[in-house]
Design an enzyme around this catalytic site. Structure first.
Site, PDB file in Angstrom:
ATOM      1  N   LYS A   1      11.525 -12.076  26.178  1.00 29.75           N
ATOM      2  CA  LYS A   1      11.484 -11.198  25.006  1.00 29.75           C
ATOM      3  C   LYS A   1      11.551  -9.722  25.408  1.00 29.75           C
ATOM      4  O   LYS A   1      11.915  -8.860  24.620  1.00 29.75           O
ATOM      5  CB  LYS A   1      10.215 -11.478  24.199  1.00 29.75           C
ATOM      6  CG  LYS A   1      10.216 -12.896  23.615  1.00 29.75           C
ATOM      7  CD  LYS A   1       8.883 -13.284  23.005  1.00 29.75           C
ATOM      8  CE  LYS A   1       8.948 -14.717  22.440  1.00 29.75           C
ATOM      9  NZ  LYS A   1       7.631 -15.171  21.935  1.00 29.75           N
TER      10      LYS A   1
ATOM     11  N   GLU B   1       0.827  -1.206   0.000  1.00 26.68           N
ATOM     12  CA  GLU B   1       0.000   0.000   0.000  1.00 26.68           C
ATOM     13  C   GLU B   1       0.865   1.263   0.000  1.00 26.68           C
ATOM     14  O   GLU B   1       0.443   2.306  -0.496  1.00 26.68           O
ATOM     15  CB  GLU B   1      -0.966   0.004   1.188  1.00 26.68           C
ATOM     16  CG  GLU B   1      -2.007  -1.123   1.181  1.00 26.68           C
ATOM     17  CD  GLU B   1      -2.992  -1.093  -0.002  1.00 26.68           C
ATOM     18  OE1 GLU B   1      -3.096  -0.039  -0.661  1.00 26.68           O
ATOM     19  OE2 GLU B   1      -3.609  -2.141  -0.278  1.00 26.68           O
TER      20      GLU B   1
ATOM     21  N   HIS C   1       4.626 -10.239  17.089  1.00 26.57           N
ATOM     22  CA  HIS C   1       5.345 -11.434  17.498  1.00 26.57           C
ATOM     23  C   HIS C   1       6.749 -11.451  16.927  1.00 26.57           C
ATOM     24  O   HIS C   1       7.705 -11.887  17.591  1.00 26.57           O
ATOM     25  CB  HIS C   1       4.576 -12.685  17.050  1.00 26.57           C
ATOM     26  CG  HIS C   1       5.114 -13.948  17.624  1.00 26.57           C
ATOM     27  ND1 HIS C   1       6.084 -14.687  17.000  1.00 26.57           N
ATOM     28  CD2 HIS C   1       4.851 -14.587  18.793  1.00 26.57           C
ATOM     29  CE1 HIS C   1       6.385 -15.736  17.737  1.00 26.57           C
ATOM     30  NE2 HIS C   1       5.656 -15.698  18.836  1.00 26.57           N
TER      31      HIS C   1
END
Lengths: 375, 375, 375, 375
Positions: free
Chosen positions: C346, C140, C305
């Site tokens: 993380k 886009e 993620h």
């Protein structure tokens, strides 16, 4: 590929391959439904729920909700005969044993949506002790005795519906005619209620406002509707018959409010008075008197807060099941987890409690089939 | 690669490469904020909102909400002098011109969260005409005059908090001491209110329940709190001073209810009566009398439904801004889009209306800065 | 009322009036924006955000997100000259000091919605170090160089739109013509890319698949699009120019995938190969090399993620800002709170982290104005 | 009360008492489950679902989802023998009749949550034709063959978990040991895969990248894992056995990505290549070849978009069931209603389609019991 080097960046390897502690013995393994078993084919409610107990996310919360409901409805205390007469408070089962005072709350839309039959079933069989609903939850129960609600669609444009006098509630339609019928039904009832009020006002004179005066309150008003409707499909009918109080402090917030508004013109210079102070005393007293208290709260907003607040009076409910789609991030009461109510003393810290995040209509039929209607 | 074959599966090509009609002239191009312009550095509220107008999703809804608020607050009708005295109803500005009756609703949590200062600003400067809140939205305004609310965290465990007497509301903390102070403040007020009730009951005797009797209603009760608190940080103080009614049909659903409950013991055999019928007449009359009606509804549940229902009395509001996080899928009233209210006649089909899906606290400071507080 | 009895039910009184501990000194009082101050009129971004810091719910989370972003972008480590050449890894500022490696993720819809201008601003001025987006977020950006996206409405019926070749994204419209233009633009680029692939395959022969072969990967493919587009409004253009890698492991999941699918027919028996293994090495290496790592993740799913997983390689990010509307109850990755990422390594346990629950379009313009674009 | 005046404000009366059109004959009355019937006690799945069909909100959407699933799985076209050999494409049932190509998508968390057993059941019995999942949905299926996932709680603090090497997914726990076991299992498999790649690279030389080269793609990689695992509890095992392709364009986004990252060091200077272009051709070809196409999409993000995009190739799916909790207001792909896909040509305008707003774990056990597992 002949030789395998095992060089890896240490930092990454240590982070990814961090050792874990041995798994404690009480850890429960996640597993789902075994469809090779015959009972999982076109399965029964209890078997489906049992299978969901060891699944993640809301599946296990649904199963836990069923467990908690079973705990609260099966709890049994002392027999009446063991309790001094002055201390015989709260609920007793048909055999005379103490049982849980179950507060059930539901929002208006659930009566509209067809859960009314389920809720009526619970009231008809005295499976709950007291109810809190919003105004629509009261009036739609009566209106459904007069004319049906219809299936519709979320996307029906409002302008065209208004031109046709069709009101939309989510994906359902209520013709405005239903409210006209409701007014026809309500007006004689309101006239009688005003007459009775006038009667005691005359009799009591300056003491007409005293605590023991037979003042109209939302719960008495609702009980009267239940007495008048004489229709076995109605929640209010059975609540009246089984003397299960229904509370609704904001009873004027809907069609009943419209009727009362119109009635103020009809009745002038008289006016029906609906006192909400006597009802808060009645509601809180139920909580104080309960030997054990359980909450089943379907939806959010007022009905949820009102039950929780009453349970503060006894320093917390013993069981709590919330079912709604509210989230905590925006601080809405609907979204508050049961643990927030613990901080307020509305649920006991040691209570069994769960919040099931779901549209009530998707889960409550299964839950009732696996609990209240399992036998 | 020397030769290019152009074989493609026809079905896929026709589907993917389907021709589109020419774009109509009135289509508006999507574009964002140009940060090369100096005014977009540490930008002002109006510039940020202007930039959001041509962005997708809720950015444009936020900008539209500002436009609608500006329309409702700037609308100006006839001068008083042009209107026969008997017809002079609704709101007029300081210069004597008709202006919009703006109904503002907010849930309790917003007073707790610190939007109280913003809401007070609107009331202090007479920027709104009538208010609907839930019980907590009333009492927390008063309590904040007595002791502060504190920042906390969503994850604080309830058990430890209860042991310390710290109540959690989302990511905030209210010490229970605040409610003790509230009781100390409330009791003399309730005593006076009961005295005044007794006085008129004696005077009126059998007519004490008539429509013109000076009965306590939630809105009068709230006005009295505003009169008693004498604190310029309070919404209720300014509402009293500026005679902006605050409605709360479920006033007993919270700490005020606790105080009233306790007061029934203190006052026995007398009891304060709070009538909700007179208030529904007052609320609906405001709607009927409004020359134009606008709704600004922050949050869901009762406060949203109550304003919408009142606007049905005039066959719909002329402007409507909803801000909440409710979704329509579960049929909650909070989640109902403005278009559902159109089907009921609560918003006019031709009204300017928007629902902004957001936690009010994230967007209302920006919205107020760009509208009510822009000049 | 002459005498005041103070009898109250003990249980209720003890529960409601439970004493609270003294408030700790470090508790912060909740308060909102003081609109009597001139700077709160048509306020500037930084003043609005400052006012939100002491408000409840997501207002304070928004302010915290700004603080964390300022921390990560202002962090400064050692000068290059203090570091042995072999250890000079990660990002350095223009003066040669170590700076935070900022991973920014955004979903496709944000490029469509007009945040593209904001995101381009950040890339143009090298304010971020690496990007992860979904396929639509890549294509886009290019398509907007060829033809505009338009404002629409959520409720436009799909059937009529399809007949007109108008595609809907939320409340926006993209004419299908835009994708036809995109194909015209892409085909020569794809042809060239295949030619280059053929060239190295011929040259390398059996070693063509080796790690050092100039294989196409999503990040290289995207860089090439940025090189070809030559348009200063494009994120990809500036990413190419400033050598900020853009990762998109699922690059085929959208219009580029359609073009590549069609191109397999055009190119047969040859085929462009896009290898995702080399990209995971590149992405993880960026994380391993970072002196400090910060995450700004706008939206959920893959892009969230993927950044978190890369940060596991360095045992956690040092700063983390999530902005999305996902909730944790259904176990979606979008809904997982930062604290879940802490359990995985993380995000570092001691990192500053926040999740702001909001539609990115409603808050990011304000956040950028108050942080990256504040000076 | 002796005389009843009927004066009411006209405006209000007209608005509230607006007449409605006669209810069309095809309107369906809302009603719920009749618990007086024996079959509603501990009811069977099909009876519960039948009762939900005439309930509002998501109850009826759940029932509609079951109807659509039954339509797609029962559809039967021509017999093979009636179709010229060259045109025999798409799926056929065991008796040789054309059947629906059913694309099923699910997010990673559902495999973790215990729906794996349900999904495996569908694959084992060839009830679906092709699958799209995210990376976690692939690796967790294998990991569960090596070690279990455990029940946990949403509120477990991340720091303590990390110290113990316990990873949290919503209300579940995965010991890090599981990933160590996974690496042990994966490394020999990856070595073999690289060997095979080397082999064909040597054989093909400069043509090693051609379309017909046996390149590794995510779907082939996944098939190989299924072949290696040899475990009847595994989805991948049965997918391999029944030749049901599983697509995952972002296969490197998770633990497999970690293993591949580490393997690049082990394999250097060689490297496994995973090409995503060949897979988009394979996926789109399945859609093009389908006689009828149905979509069952559990969750949002990539897996939803990928199936919809493939169905664009055939100008739209014939049946579509979405189940997720995404909302449309923020323009997320998860939240897009099926009608948005109609505008893109991804679902046919005349298709039967539904979106059920629910956490999949709460509804899919009931749905499967009432459809695929009803016989």
């Amino acid at each position: 590929m002949t030789e395998k080097k095992d060089y890896k960046p240490d930092l990454a390897n240590d982070a990814v391959m961090k050792a874990s502690v041995p798994v404690p013995d009480d850890f429960v393994e996640v597993h789902g439904i075994d469809y090779s078993k015959p009972e999982s084919r076109n399965a029964r409610a209890k078997d489906i729920v049992k299978g969901m107990k060891t699944m993640g996310f809301q599946a296990s919360n649904l199963a836990t909700a069923c467990e908690i409901i079973d705990e609260m409805r099966h709890w049994k205390g002392k027999h009446k005969s063991e309790i001094p007469e002055a201390e015989r408070k709260g609920q007793f089962d048909d055999d005379g044993y103490q049982r849980t005072t179950i507060f059930m709350g539901y929002t208006s839309n659930l009566i509209s949506a067809g859960l009314r039959d389920t809720l009526r079933f619970l009231v008809q069989h005295k499976m709950v002790s007291a109810i809190v609903s919003s105004a629509g939850g009261i009036e739609e129960d009566i209106i459904k005795c007069l004319a049906p609600t219809y299936m519709g669609a979320f996307a029906l444009p409002g302008k065209g519906l208004r031109e046709k006098g069709l009101n939309r509630i989510g994906n359902m339609i209520i013709p405005n005619e239903n409210y006209c019928k409701f007014e026809d039904w309500m007006n004689p009832v309101l006239d009688k209620m005003l007459d009775e009020q006038e009667e005691f006002a005359k009799k009591r004179g300056a003491e007409a406002l005293d605590a023991d005066a037979p003042f109209w309150t939302p719960s008495k008003f609702i009980d009267r509707l239940g007495a008048e409707i004489k229709d076995e499909t109605s929640v209010l009918y059975w609540a009246h018959k089984n003397q299960i109080p229904i509370f609704c402090p904001s009873l004027t917030d809907g069609s009943i409010g419209d009727m009362l508004f119109f009635h103020t013109f009809r009745a002038s210079p008289k006016q029906i008075r609906l006192d909400i102070v006597a009802d808060i005393r009645r509601m809180n007293t139920l909580s104080l008197d309960a030997t054990r208290a359980g909450m089943i709260i379907l939806g959010g907003g007022l009905i949820k807060h009102h039950i929780c607040n009453a349970c503060l009076m006894r320093n917390g409910a013993d069981w709590a099941v919330y079912i709604n789609t509210g989230q905590e991030f925006d601080g809405s009461d609907a979204g508050a987890r049961p643990d927030e109510a613990v901080s307020w003393g509305k649920i006991k810290a040691e209570a069994h409690m769960i919040k099931l995040y779901a549209d009530v209509t998707t889960v409550f039929p299964l839950i009732v089939a696996a609990t209240f209607a399992s036998e």
